[in-house]
Write a protein that holds these residues in place. Sequence first.
Motif, PDB file in Angstrom:
ATOM      1  N   THR A 156      82.891  87.088  61.924  1.00 21.81           N
ATOM      2  CA  THR A 156      82.032  86.248  61.084  1.00 21.81           C
ATOM      3  C   THR A 156      82.369  86.302  59.598  1.00 21.81           C
ATOM      4  O   THR A 156      81.940  85.430  58.841  1.00 21.81           O
ATOM      5  CB  THR A 156      80.560  86.665  61.242  1.00 21.81           C
ATOM      6  OG1 THR A 156      80.395  88.015  60.779  1.00 21.81           O
ATOM      7  CG2 THR A 156      80.111  86.569  62.695  1.00 21.81           C
ATOM      8  N   GLY A 157      83.105  87.323  59.167  1.00 25.62           N
ATOM      9  CA  GLY A 157      83.363  87.468  57.738  1.00 25.62           C
ATOM     10  C   GLY A 157      82.125  87.879  56.965  1.00 25.62           C
ATOM     11  O   GLY A 157      82.065  87.744  55.741  1.00 25.62           O
ATOM     12  N   ALA A 158      81.135  88.396  57.670  1.00 24.20           N
ATOM     13  CA  ALA A 158      79.874  88.764  57.018  1.00 24.20           C
ATOM     14  C   ALA A 158      80.029  90.038  56.187  1.00 24.20           C
ATOM     15  O   ALA A 158      80.901  90.864  56.437  1.00 24.20           O
ATOM     16  CB  ALA A 158      78.788  88.980  58.076  1.00 24.20           C
ATOM     17  N   ARG A 159      79.181  90.154  55.186  1.00 19.15           N
ATOM     18  CA  ARG A 159      79.085  91.403  54.438  1.00 19.15           C
ATOM     19  C   ARG A 159      78.468  92.468  55.343  1.00 19.15           C
ATOM     20  O   ARG A 159      77.678  92.148  56.251  1.00 19.15           O
ATOM     21  CB  ARG A 159      78.213  91.213  53.199  1.00 19.15           C
ATOM     22  CG  ARG A 159      78.689  90.128  52.243  1.00 19.15           C
ATOM     23  CD  ARG A 159      77.670  89.895  51.131  1.00 19.15           C
ATOM     24  NE  ARG A 159      78.117  88.857  50.203  1.00 19.15           N
ATOM     25  CZ  ARG A 159      77.839  87.563  50.330  1.00 19.15           C
ATOM     26  NH1 ARG A 159      77.103  87.142  51.355  1.00 19.15           N
ATOM     27  NH2 ARG A 159      78.272  86.699  49.434  1.00 19.15           N
ATOM     28  N   ILE A 160      78.789  93.726  55.082  1.00 15.48           N
ATOM     29  CA  ILE A 160      78.210  94.803  55.892  1.00 15.48           C
ATOM     30  C   ILE A 160      76.691  94.765  55.821  1.00 15.48           C
ATOM     31  O   ILE A 160      76.003  94.939  56.827  1.00 15.48           O
ATOM     32  CB  ILE A 160      78.757  96.178  55.449  1.00 15.48           C
ATOM     33  CG1 ILE A 160      80.151  96.405  56.043  1.00 15.48           C
ATOM     34  CG2 ILE A 160      77.828  97.309  55.867  1.00 15.48           C
ATOM     35  CD1 ILE A 160      80.740  97.770  55.795  1.00 15.48           C
ATOM     36  N   SER A 161      76.166  94.502  54.634  1.00 15.92           N
ATOM     37  CA  SER A 161      74.704  94.465  54.475  1.00 15.92           C
ATOM     38  C   SER A 161      74.089  93.356  55.322  1.00 15.92           C
ATOM     39  O   SER A 161      72.959  93.496  55.827  1.00 15.92           O
ATOM     40  CB  SER A 161      74.333  94.265  53.008  1.00 15.92           C
ATOM     41  OG  SER A 161      74.915  93.076  52.500  1.00 15.92           O
ATOM     42  N   GLU A 162      74.811  92.234  55.498  1.00 14.32           N
ATOM     43  CA  GLU A 162      74.299  91.133  56.304  1.00 14.32           C
ATOM     44  C   GLU A 162      74.288  91.490  57.787  1.00 14.32           C
ATOM     45  O   GLU A 162      73.350  91.136  58.514  1.00 14.32           O
ATOM     46  CB  GLU A 162      75.145  89.883  56.073  1.00 14.32           C
ATOM     47  CG  GLU A 162      75.020  89.316  54.663  1.00 14.32           C
ATOM     48  CD  GLU A 162      76.009  88.195  54.372  1.00 14.32           C
ATOM     49  OE1 GLU A 162      75.784  87.453  53.400  1.00 14.32           O
ATOM     50  OE2 GLU A 162      77.021  88.072  55.106  1.00 14.32           O
ATOM     51  N   VAL A 163      75.307  92.213  58.231  1.00 11.82           N
ATOM     52  CA  VAL A 163      75.386  92.562  59.652  1.00 11.82           C
ATOM     53  C   VAL A 163      74.348  93.614  60.022  1.00 11.82           C
ATOM     54  O   VAL A 163      73.700  93.511  61.070  1.00 11.82           O
ATOM     55  CB  VAL A 163      76.809  93.027  60.020  1.00 11.82           C
ATOM     56  CG1 VAL A 163      76.844  93.645  61.409  1.00 11.82           C
ATOM     57  CG2 VAL A 163      77.773  91.854  59.963  1.00 11.82           C
ATOM     58  N   VAL A 164      74.173  94.638  59.185  1.00 13.86           N
ATOM     59  CA  VAL A 164      73.163  95.650  59.518  1.00 13.86           C
ATOM     60  C   VAL A 164      71.755  95.081  59.366  1.00 13.86           C
ATOM     61  O   VAL A 164      70.794  95.635  59.919  1.00 13.86           O
ATOM     62  CB  VAL A 164      73.324  96.934  58.669  1.00 13.86           C
ATOM     63  CG1 VAL A 164      74.658  97.595  58.932  1.00 13.86           C
ATOM     64  CG2 VAL A 164      73.129  96.658  57.187  1.00 13.86           C
ATOM     65  N   GLY A 165      71.621  93.956  58.659  1.00 16.80           N
ATOM     66  CA  GLY A 165      70.316  93.317  58.517  1.00 16.80           C
ATOM     67  C   GLY A 165      69.954  92.406  59.668  1.00 16.80           C
ATOM     68  O   GLY A 165      68.842  91.858  59.712  1.00 16.80           O
ATOM     69  N   LEU A 166      70.870  92.247  60.615  1.00 17.79           N
ATOM     70  CA  LEU A 166      70.613  91.349  61.749  1.00 17.79           C
ATOM     71  C   LEU A 166      69.550  91.910  62.679  1.00 17.79           C
ATOM     72  O   LEU A 166      69.500  93.125  62.932  1.00 17.79           O
ATOM     73  CB  LEU A 166      71.898  91.128  62.552  1.00 17.79           C
ATOM     74  CG  LEU A 166      72.972  90.241  61.931  1.00 17.79           C
ATOM     75  CD1 LEU A 166      74.232  90.276  62.792  1.00 17.79           C
ATOM     76  CD2 LEU A 166      72.471  88.813  61.771  1.00 17.79           C
ATOM     77  N   ASP A 167      68.738  91.011  63.218  1.00 22.55           N
ATOM     78  CA  ASP A 167      67.838  91.341  64.321  1.00 22.55           C
ATOM     79  C   ASP A 167      68.440  90.786  65.611  1.00 22.55           C
ATOM     80  O   ASP A 167      69.325  89.905  65.568  1.00 22.55           O
ATOM     81  CB  ASP A 167      66.449  90.735  64.092  1.00 22.55           C
ATOM     82  CG  ASP A 167      65.703  91.428  62.957  1.00 22.55           C
ATOM     83  OD1 ASP A 167      66.071  92.569  62.612  1.00 22.55           O
ATOM     84  OD2 ASP A 167      64.774  90.813  62.402  1.00 22.55           O
TER      85      ASP A 167
END
Length: 311
Positions: A156-167
Amino acid sequence: MAQAGGADVERVVGAYLDHLAVERGTARNTLDGYARDLRRYREYLARRGIAAITGIAPADVTGFGVALRTGDDGHRALAPSSAARALVAVRGLHRFAHADGITEHDPARDIHPPSQAKRLPKALPVDEVLRLLAMPGTEGERAIRDSALLELLYSTGARISEVVGLDVDDIDEEERTVLLDGKGGKQRIVPVGRPAIEAVRAYTVRARPSLARNGRGTPALFLNARGGRLSRQSAWQVLKTNAERAGLSAAVSPHTLRHSFATHLIEGGADVRVVQELLGHASVTTTQVYTLVTVNTLREVYATAHPRALG
């Protein structure tokens, strides 16, 4: 107006450095750097027969800027950042002389330090990314979780903070998309590759339920050993540990897979504006740095492969 003797370049430099030390409280390290840069400036002017600061023209300041980068003044050529620092010292000197009434004009007023080259993000070659993704393994709760985490970061190219923020509900396995919460509260939907979807499915079926039993029913997708949401620091450690195990040649950062995602897309022909949307950049200018990475790669290949490249 200062007396003629006070217009001597060496005297004005001394007065300027005293002004920085006494009235501005400039740090000693900065003063030492300015002193070195201005000493080189004085020597450059002396070679041109200029001893009085009133005799300096804009062309002299420009010429000094060129000499800093080329070493034509008999000194070692400086890197862009060091040359820019030296020109800042020269601009400060002339601004001081003009404000103090020593000179009627400021010859450095329209001279600007060269803009700094954009620092290019580090991207891993595709084969190294694949080696990294193969590291966690498929046995054990943490290994299964880490595999899903790394696959999702690169897919996804997501930031680490975005991935750990996933539900859990932010992943749509049927549509193969993920809903990311980006900077400034802006959400975006990003497609997810099949390998990442399969890794996430394996994690949610085989590993997450066991981890969740240790917690209090959080909706977070990625869980730690206590059943709570995985922290950004822990996710970064997962990346770092597996990169070391994979023996990657380049140092990794929290953005390594994000940079690799963007670079590989553009190398594969993706439009920069599409990559901008996928990364969640507010401006396409931010994304265009990845086109510089690929141009540099092309230039390196050209230089080594073309028979007339160095001609």
